[in-house]
Scaffold this motif. Structure first.
Motif, mmCIF file in Angstrom:
data_model
loop_
_atom_site.group_PDB
_atom_site.id
_atom_site.type_symbol
_atom_site.label_atom_id
_atom_site.label_comp_id
_atom_site.label_asym_id
_atom_site.label_seq_id
_atom_site.Cartn_x
_atom_site.Cartn_y
_atom_site.Cartn_z
ATOM 1 N N SER A 54 0.838 -1.198 0.000
ATOM 2 C CA SER A 54 0.000 0.000 0.000
ATOM 3 C C SER A 54 0.877 1.254 0.000
ATOM 4 O O SER A 54 0.644 2.207 -0.761
ATOM 5 C CB SER A 54 -0.906 -0.017 1.229
ATOM 6 N N ARG A 55 1.901 1.229 0.852
ATOM 7 C CA ARG A 55 2.796 2.394 0.967
ATOM 8 C C ARG A 55 3.485 2.684 -0.368
ATOM 9 O O ARG A 55 3.459 3.806 -0.867
ATOM 10 C CB ARG A 55 3.811 2.100 2.063
ATOM 11 N N ILE A 56 4.078 1.643 -0.972
ATOM 12 C CA ILE A 56 4.852 1.872 -2.201
ATOM 13 C C ILE A 56 3.941 2.288 -3.356
ATOM 14 O O ILE A 56 4.290 3.150 -4.157
ATOM 15 C CB ILE A 56 5.727 0.638 -2.513
ATOM 16 N N GLY B 116 9.731 -1.749 11.312
ATOM 17 C CA GLY B 116 8.799 -1.008 10.454
ATOM 18 C C GLY B 116 9.446 -0.606 9.129
ATOM 19 O O GLY B 116 8.859 -0.758 8.063
ATOM 20 N N VAL B 117 10.693 -0.111 9.219
ATOM 21 C CA VAL B 117 11.362 0.341 7.998
ATOM 22 C C VAL B 117 11.782 -0.849 7.144
ATOM 23 O O VAL B 117 11.578 -0.879 5.927
ATOM 24 C CB VAL B 117 12.587 1.235 8.336
ATOM 25 N N SER B 118 12.369 -1.876 7.791
ATOM 26 C CA SER B 118 12.921 -2.983 6.997
ATOM 27 C C SER B 118 11.827 -3.880 6.414
ATOM 28 O O SER B 118 11.983 -4.414 5.323
ATOM 29 C CB SER B 118 13.904 -3.803 7.827
ATOM 30 N N GLU B 119 10.707 -4.019 7.132
ATOM 31 C CA GLU B 119 9.673 -4.933 6.633
ATOM 32 C C GLU B 119 8.567 -4.230 5.864
ATOM 33 O O GLU B 119 7.915 -4.844 5.031
ATOM 34 C CB GLU B 119 9.020 -5.686 7.808
ATOM 35 N N ALA B 120 8.348 -2.962 6.160
ATOM 36 C CA ALA B 120 7.136 -2.335 5.611
ATOM 37 C C ALA B 120 7.407 -1.198 4.641
ATOM 38 O O ALA B 120 6.506 -0.446 4.299
ATOM 39 C CB ALA B 120 6.238 -1.845 6.754
ATOM 40 N N THR B 121 8.647 -1.061 4.208
ATOM 41 C CA THR B 121 8.897 -0.121 3.120
ATOM 42 C C THR B 121 10.183 -0.486 2.396
ATOM 43 O O THR B 121 10.831 -1.491 2.731
ATOM 44 C CB THR B 121 8.911 1.348 3.590
ATOM 45 N N GLU B 122 10.549 0.324 1.417
ATOM 46 C CA GLU B 122 11.717 0.005 0.597
ATOM 47 C C GLU B 122 12.184 1.291 -0.076
ATOM 48 O O GLU B 122 11.374 2.076 -0.558
ATOM 49 C CB GLU B 122 11.249 -0.996 -0.460
ATOM 50 N N PHE C 190 13.004 2.646 -2.911
ATOM 51 C CA PHE C 190 12.975 2.305 -4.336
ATOM 52 C C PHE C 190 13.361 3.486 -5.217
ATOM 53 O O PHE C 190 13.478 3.340 -6.431
ATOM 54 C CB PHE C 190 11.599 1.758 -4.739
ATOM 55 N N SER C 191 13.537 4.667 -4.625
ATOM 56 C CA SER C 191 13.917 5.840 -5.411
ATOM 57 C C SER C 191 14.717 6.782 -4.513
ATOM 58 O O SER C 191 14.434 6.881 -3.301
ATOM 59 C CB SER C 191 12.654 6.561 -5.895
ATOM 60 N N ASP C 192 15.695 7.479 -5.081
ATOM 61 C CA ASP C 192 16.432 8.443 -4.244
ATOM 62 C C ASP C 192 15.549 9.637 -3.898
ATOM 63 O O ASP C 192 15.882 10.429 -3.026
ATOM 64 C CB ASP C 192 17.740 8.883 -4.937
ATOM 65 N N ARG C 193 14.404 9.758 -4.582
ATOM 66 C CA ARG C 193 13.471 10.864 -4.296
ATOM 67 C C ARG C 193 12.487 10.508 -3.183
ATOM 68 O O ARG C 193 11.630 11.316 -2.837
ATOM 69 C CB ARG C 193 12.679 11.214 -5.571
ATOM 70 N N TYR C 194 12.561 9.280 -2.712
ATOM 71 C CA TYR C 194 11.700 8.850 -1.606
ATOM 72 C C TYR C 194 12.544 8.853 -0.334
ATOM 73 O O TYR C 194 13.435 8.019 -0.161
ATOM 74 C CB TYR C 194 11.130 7.455 -1.908
ATOM 75 N N ILE C 195 12.278 9.815 0.548
ATOM 76 C CA ILE C 195 13.101 10.012 1.743
ATOM 77 C C ILE C 195 12.448 9.278 2.919
ATOM 78 O O ILE C 195 11.314 9.586 3.305
ATOM 79 C CB ILE C 195 13.196 11.527 2.100
ATOM 80 N N ILE C 196 13.188 8.312 3.473
ATOM 81 C CA ILE C 196 12.647 7.524 4.593
ATOM 82 C C ILE C 196 13.169 8.084 5.917
ATOM 83 O O ILE C 196 14.372 8.122 6.163
ATOM 84 C CB ILE C 196 13.064 6.042 4.454
ATOM 85 N N LEU C 197 12.234 8.539 6.749
ATOM 86 C CA LEU C 197 12.584 9.046 8.076
ATOM 87 C C LEU C 197 12.019 8.063 9.107
ATOM 88 O O LEU C 197 10.810 7.993 9.310
ATOM 89 C CB LEU C 197 12.018 10.456 8.275
ATOM 90 N N GLY C 198 12.898 7.266 9.700
ATOM 91 C CA GLY C 198 12.459 6.200 10.605
ATOM 92 C C GLY C 198 12.240 6.708 12.025
ATOM 93 O O GLY C 198 12.677 7.796 12.396
#
Ligand SMILES: [Zn+2]
Length: 376
Positions: free
Chosen positions: A104-106, A130-136, A138-146
């Protein structure tokens, strides 16, 4: 077709383009070479297609996790819904199948990247798991803030460091002082964003100053109740504020002092916050900001507000761009002008902000590559 980007250099012709001074120019021809804007010419003769070219928007703050249960808990307060760990959202996130959550997130983030955003920053809950299992990433434009969980916090943060672009902290009271010191030490060269003074109750407890002293964040999210002194401090320290006005209205927590952010020339970016309750449409935020400002001043601040959504977002996440200028990356969106009609407007930027909707996006280019083409 107005352009082909199959070859490495190509040109685009549009009736209107918002160039580096954030003014609209007519009959614009842009030459792109190897993903960079090589040349811009305007006021050309001849027929130009009825299209508008502008920089893409940056959505500086979302929570994509709640995209799985939109509009849950209509009658609940902000705390009852989203405050960790007891808030209903967190109970739902714990229970949900992480594969479904990740899908859903991606899906949401990919859709958004195809609808006019060039950068999206996501507060991802649930610690390392949460970060390792529920997102990825996939783009350098997608900024993950854990968001680190408190169990074995050092180990947790060290693992998160390798998979997160930075941290998204829920508020100044989620961790004690020792934990905040550990967080700051381990993430010393990655950005920390934190929700600050979203509610009056947290402002009274001086959450802004606690965050500043203990976490030295790069960006303060919401700032709904910050006073002029605190707003000035964000400017003096060259930090960022991220405003999410529709979220503040939906959760009925107040409204930020937008005029003071403008007057103090603070680096402001804009976010749409929780996908579960607020549609991730930054154009609506821009309109609300302009409508709200008119209550306090009849001066036209549309340029400043539009820079918050473009240039400042790029600068917040250390990307070059956010303006249409020679030598800059060829990042832009192209909009169908037929339902907007800028040629009739006496204030083109205000007209665009008030009449724009994402279905009018004809194409989006990132580093000179076309991401979406709409055939009419
Ligand atoms: Zn948030």
């Amino acid at each position: 077709m107005i352009a082909s980007n199959l070859e490495e250099s190509f040109e685009i012709k549009v009736k209107f383009a918002l160039l580096e001074d954030f003014e609209f120019y007519e009959n614009v021809l842009i030459e792109i070479e190897n993903g960079i804007i090589k040349k811009i010419e305007h006021e050309n003769q001849g027929k130009f297609p009825s299209l508008i070219l502008i920089p893409p928007l940056v959505n500086a703050h979302i929570h994509s996790g709640d995209s799985c249960f939109p509009d849950l808990g209509y009658n609940l307060t902000l705390e009852e819904l989203v405050k960790p760990p007891e808030g209903l959202k967190h109970k739902m996130l714990e229970k949900i199948d992480k594969k479904i959550l990740k899908e859903s997130r991606i899906k949401w983030i990919k859709n958004l990247l195809e609808f006019g955003y060039s950068i999206i920053a996501d507060f991802v809950e649930g610690g390392y798991k949460g970060v390792s299992e529920a997102t990825e990433k996939f783009s350098d434009r997608y900024i993950i803030l854990g968001r680190p969980s408190k169990d074995r916090i050092i180990e947790e943060l060290e693992k998160m460091y390798s998979i997160c672009d930075g941290l998204g902290i829920p508020d100044s009271f989620a961790y004690d002082k020792d934990e905040m010191k550990i967080i700051r030490d381990i993430f010393k060269d990655k950005p920390i964003h934190i929700h600050v003074s979203e509610t009056k109750a947290n402002h009274i407890k001086k959450d802004f100053w606690i965050a500043l002293e203990n976490l030295d964040p790069k960006a303060f999210v919401h700032c709904t109740h910050l006073n002029r002194e605190e707003i000035k401090e964000i400017k003096n320290l060259n930090k960022f504020a991220i405003l999410c006005p529709r979220s503040n209205l939906w959760f009925d927590v107040g409204f930020p002092d937008v005029l003071s952010f403008i007057k103090e020339e603070v680096n402001v970016a804009i976010g749409t916050d929780n996908i579960g309750w607020i549609s991730p449409d930054l154009w609506k935020e821009l309109e609300i900001l302009i409508l709200h400002l008119r209550k306090f001043s009849k001066e036209d601040y549309s340029k400043e507000i539009f820079k918050w959504a473009t240039l400042n977002g790029y600068s917040l996440f250390n990307f070059k761009g956010g303006i249409i200028k020679e030598g800059y990356p060829a990042d832009f969106i192209i909009i169908d002008n037929e339902k907007i009609e800028l040629e009739k407007s006496h204030n083109k930027l205000v007209t665009l902000i008030k009449r724009m909707n994402v279905s009018l996006i004809y194409n989006i280019y990132i580093n000179g590559k076309s991401i979406k083409i709409k055939y009419n």
